[in-house]
Design an enzyme around this catalytic site. Structure first.
Site, PDB file in Angstrom:
ATOM      1  CD  GLU A  44      -6.757  11.736  39.021  1.00 27.81           C
ATOM      2  OE1 GLU A  44      -6.483  11.159  37.793  1.00 27.81           O
ATOM      3  OE2 GLU A  44      -7.406  12.871  39.162  1.00 27.81           O
ATOM      4  CD  GLU A  55      -8.641  19.549  48.624  1.00 26.98           C
ATOM      5  OE1 GLU A  55      -8.342  18.529  48.214  1.00 26.98           O
ATOM      6  OE2 GLU A  55      -9.108  20.694  48.421  1.00 26.98           O
TER       7      GLU A  55
END
Ligand code: THU
Length: 136
Positions: A44, A55
């Site tokens: 993040e 992913e």
């Protein structure tokens, strides 16, 4: 590499998640057709839009090492629910095949399997660019 082992790899990668804003760690492990495993976590950012999903971290690591043929990807998030890939990650995955197996896991024992075709029907893929300018 069994599905259980691939999930184990995703669980290990989840430990590395950098999630100070959502506190929602995700791990992913992608298995190449050549039998190699690349893992990733979500990363993040204070500028939220700069966040990278687990992913895509795993896929981009693999692709940057020359791998573009994928067999399957295991994804772990909330241990109490199946965490499915977001729309952006589905689009990145489908670039490399409608037949990739997507394993959503709560644990090594509790998982579900889908194909990319099932979770991203009517998709836009490299095939759509083959006849650009054509009449077909
Ligand atoms: N996230 C993933 O990494 N993968 C998913 O499949 C769903 C969402 C991340 C993005 C963000 O860091 C956090 O989960 C909450 O949205």
């Amino acid at each position: 590499m069994t599905k259980k082992q691939l999930i184990q790899e995703a669980l290990k990668a989840q430990q590395m998640a950098y999630v100070p804003y959502s506190n929602f760690p995700v791990g992913a492990a992608v298995l190449t057709r050549s039998g190699k495993v690349y893992t990733g976590c979500n990363i993040e950012n204070a500028s939220f839009g700069a966040t990278n999903c687990a992913e895509r971290t795993a896929l981009f690591k693999a692709i940057s090492e020359g791998e573009t043929a994928f067999d399957s990807i295991a994804i772990v998030g909330d241990p109490k629910a199946f965490t499915a890939p977001c729309g952006i990650c589905r689009q990145v995955l489908v670039e490399f095949g409608l037949d990739i197996t997507v394993i959503l896991a709560k644990s090594e024992e509790d998982f579900k399997e889908y194909t990319m075709e099932e979770i991203l029907p009517l998709s836009f893929t490299p095939k759509d660019l083959e006849n650009k300018g054509g009449t077909a």
